[in-house]
Design a protein around this motif. Structure first.
Motif, PDB file in Angstrom:
ATOM      1  N   ALA A 186      62.048  29.547  30.046  1.00 21.38           N
ATOM      2  CA  ALA A 186      61.878  29.035  28.354  1.00 21.38           C
ATOM      3  C   ALA A 186      61.237  27.839  27.955  1.00 21.38           C
ATOM      4  O   ALA A 186      61.480  27.813  27.252  1.00 21.38           O
ATOM      5  N   MET A 187      62.638  27.133  28.894  1.00 21.87           N
ATOM      6  CA  MET A 187      62.612  25.487  28.800  1.00 21.87           C
ATOM      7  C   MET A 187      60.899  24.426  28.880  1.00 21.87           C
ATOM      8  O   MET A 187      60.954  24.065  28.265  1.00 21.87           O
ATOM      9  N   LEU A 188      60.118  25.521  29.997  1.00 19.47           N
ATOM     10  CA  LEU A 188      59.070  24.881  30.511  1.00 19.47           C
ATOM     11  C   LEU A 188      58.294  25.417  28.796  1.00 19.47           C
ATOM     12  O   LEU A 188      56.751  24.671  28.857  1.00 19.47           O
ATOM     13  N   ILE A 189      57.872  26.435  28.234  1.00 21.61           N
ATOM     14  CA  ILE A 189      57.161  26.664  27.131  1.00 21.61           C
ATOM     15  C   ILE A 189      57.534  25.744  25.834  1.00 21.61           C
ATOM     16  O   ILE A 189      57.323  25.657  25.274  1.00 21.61           O
ATOM     17  N   ALA A 190      58.591  25.417  26.164  1.00 18.42           N
ATOM     18  CA  ALA A 190      59.192  25.084  24.625  1.00 18.42           C
ATOM     19  C   ALA A 190      59.114  23.325  24.810  1.00 18.42           C
ATOM     20  O   ALA A 190      58.633  22.448  23.931  1.00 18.42           O
ATOM     21  N   ALA A 191      58.942  22.977  25.849  1.00 23.21           N
ATOM     22  CA  ALA A 191      58.046  21.307  26.727  1.00 23.21           C
ATOM     23  C   ALA A 191      56.555  21.513  26.640  1.00 23.21           C
ATOM     24  O   ALA A 191      56.075  20.636  25.477  1.00 23.21           O
ATOM     25  N   CYS A 192      55.766  23.242  26.512  1.00 20.28           N
ATOM     26  CA  CYS A 192      54.285  22.682  26.244  1.00 20.28           C
ATOM     27  C   CYS A 192      54.559  22.746  24.761  1.00 20.28           C
ATOM     28  O   CYS A 192      54.042  22.183  23.949  1.00 20.28           O
ATOM     29  N   VAL A 193      55.048  23.471  23.761  1.00 24.44           N
ATOM     30  CA  VAL A 193      55.144  23.949  22.604  1.00 24.44           C
ATOM     31  C   VAL A 193      55.257  22.450  21.982  1.00 24.44           C
ATOM     32  O   VAL A 193      54.511  22.272  20.655  1.00 24.44           O
ATOM     33  N   ASP A 194      56.498  21.667  22.138  1.00 29.68           N
ATOM     34  CA  ASP A 194      57.184  20.599  20.993  1.00 29.68           C
ATOM     35  C   ASP A 194      56.304  19.692  21.600  1.00 29.68           C
ATOM     36  O   ASP A 194      56.178  18.789  20.925  1.00 29.68           O
ATOM     37  N   HIS A 195      55.783  19.417  23.051  1.00 32.13           N
ATOM     38  CA  HIS A 195      55.436  18.548  23.759  1.00 32.13           C
ATOM     39  C   HIS A 195      54.074  17.888  24.034  1.00 32.13           C
ATOM     40  O   HIS A 195      53.192  17.219  23.576  1.00 32.13           O
ATOM     41  N   HIS A 196      53.148  18.483  25.049  1.00 31.52           N
ATOM     42  CA  HIS A 196      51.755  18.193  25.228  1.00 31.52           C
ATOM     43  C   HIS A 196      51.455  19.104  25.305  1.00 31.52           C
ATOM     44  O   HIS A 196      50.190  18.998  25.207  1.00 31.52           O
ATOM     45  N   HIS A 197      51.899  20.410  24.541  1.00 34.10           N
ATOM     46  CA  HIS A 197      50.500  21.751  24.727  1.00 34.10           C
ATOM     47  C   HIS A 197      49.009  21.658  25.201  1.00 34.10           C
ATOM     48  O   HIS A 197      48.150  21.913  24.461  1.00 34.10           O
ATOM     49  N   ASN A 198      49.366  21.787  26.404  1.00 35.49           N
ATOM     50  CA  ASN A 198      48.857  21.619  27.627  1.00 35.49           C
ATOM     51  C   ASN A 198      48.824  23.133  27.698  1.00 35.49           C
ATOM     52  O   ASN A 198      49.597  22.613  29.068  1.00 35.49           O
ATOM     53  N   LEU A 199      47.708  24.408  27.878  1.00 37.27           N
ATOM     54  CA  LEU A 199      47.881  25.615  29.525  1.00 37.27           C
ATOM     55  C   LEU A 199      47.820  25.174  30.201  1.00 37.27           C
ATOM     56  O   LEU A 199      48.289  25.908  30.611  1.00 37.27           O
ATOM     57  N   ALA A 200      47.191  24.114  30.542  1.00 37.59           N
ATOM     58  CA  ALA A 200      46.495  24.099  32.154  1.00 37.59           C
ATOM     59  C   ALA A 200      48.152  23.502  32.493  1.00 37.59           C
ATOM     60  O   ALA A 200      48.927  23.978  33.436  1.00 37.59           O
ATOM     61  N   THR A 201      48.684  22.457  31.949  1.00 42.29           N
ATOM     62  CA  THR A 201      50.290  22.238  32.686  1.00 42.29           C
ATOM     63  C   THR A 201      51.265  23.119  32.656  1.00 42.29           C
ATOM     64  O   THR A 201      52.085  23.646  33.600  1.00 42.29           O
ATOM     65  N   LEU A 202      51.146  24.013  31.752  1.00 41.07           N
ATOM     66  CA  LEU A 202      52.164  25.095  31.265  1.00 41.07           C
ATOM     67  C   LEU A 202      52.190  25.674  32.545  1.00 41.07           C
ATOM     68  O   LEU A 202      52.858  26.541  33.449  1.00 41.07           O
ATOM     69  N   ARG A 203      50.762  26.370  33.023  1.00 41.83           N
ATOM     70  CA  ARG A 203      50.116  27.103  34.097  1.00 41.83           C
ATOM     71  C   ARG A 203      51.233  26.965  35.817  1.00 41.83           C
ATOM     72  O   ARG A 203      50.974  27.212  36.321  1.00 41.83           O
ATOM     73  N   ARG A 204      50.787  25.587  35.794  1.00 42.66           N
ATOM     74  CA  ARG A 204      50.551  24.785  37.262  1.00 42.66           C
ATOM     75  C   ARG A 204      52.833  24.614  36.860  1.00 42.66           C
ATOM     76  O   ARG A 204      53.219  25.367  38.090  1.00 42.66           O
TER      77      ARG A 204
END
Length: 112
Positions: free
Chosen positions: A57-75
């Motif tokens: 959940a913290m990783l998804i929050a970082a994606c949604v709130d900050h970096h907006h990058n699915l490739a980074t989220l997958r990694r």
């Protein structure tokens, strides 16, 4: 945003809006625990899905709130799954081996 990112953002923001305060797991954590069960997490680790879901959940929050990058989220998710998985002989498969599971988890969580 592509369809996957928009679906992820929509799901996470809806979950954030319905989450309760306190010691209870958030709605995102509950959904992620179900998604982990759906992709067969129990076969990979003795760590409860609810514990892993909190980190995810913290990783998804970082994606949604900050970096907006699915490739980074997958990694990031693949790294997390690798970290929490059982290492049967003292070694672990590389992160890249966890990326399909990470993609599946994102799809399950976002409802795609």
């Amino acid at each position: 945003m592509d369809a996957s990112m928009s679906g992820l953002v929509s799901r996470f923001l809806a979950d954030r809006g319905t989450s309760l305060a306190g010691d209870e797991p958030s709605e995102a954590e509950r959904r992620l625990a179900v998604a982990l069960d759906d992709i067969g997490w129990r076969a990979a680790s003795d760590v409860p899905a609810s514990e892993v879901a909190a980190a995810l959940a913290m990783l998804i929050a970082a994606c949604v709130d900050h970096h907006h990058n699915l490739a980074t989220l997958r990694r990031d998710i693949a790294d997390c799954l690798q970290q929490y998985s059982d290492h049967l002989d003292g070694s672990a498969p590389p992160r890249s081996a966890w990326e399909p599971a990470a993609e599946s988890l994102i799809q399950h969580y976002s409802g795609q």
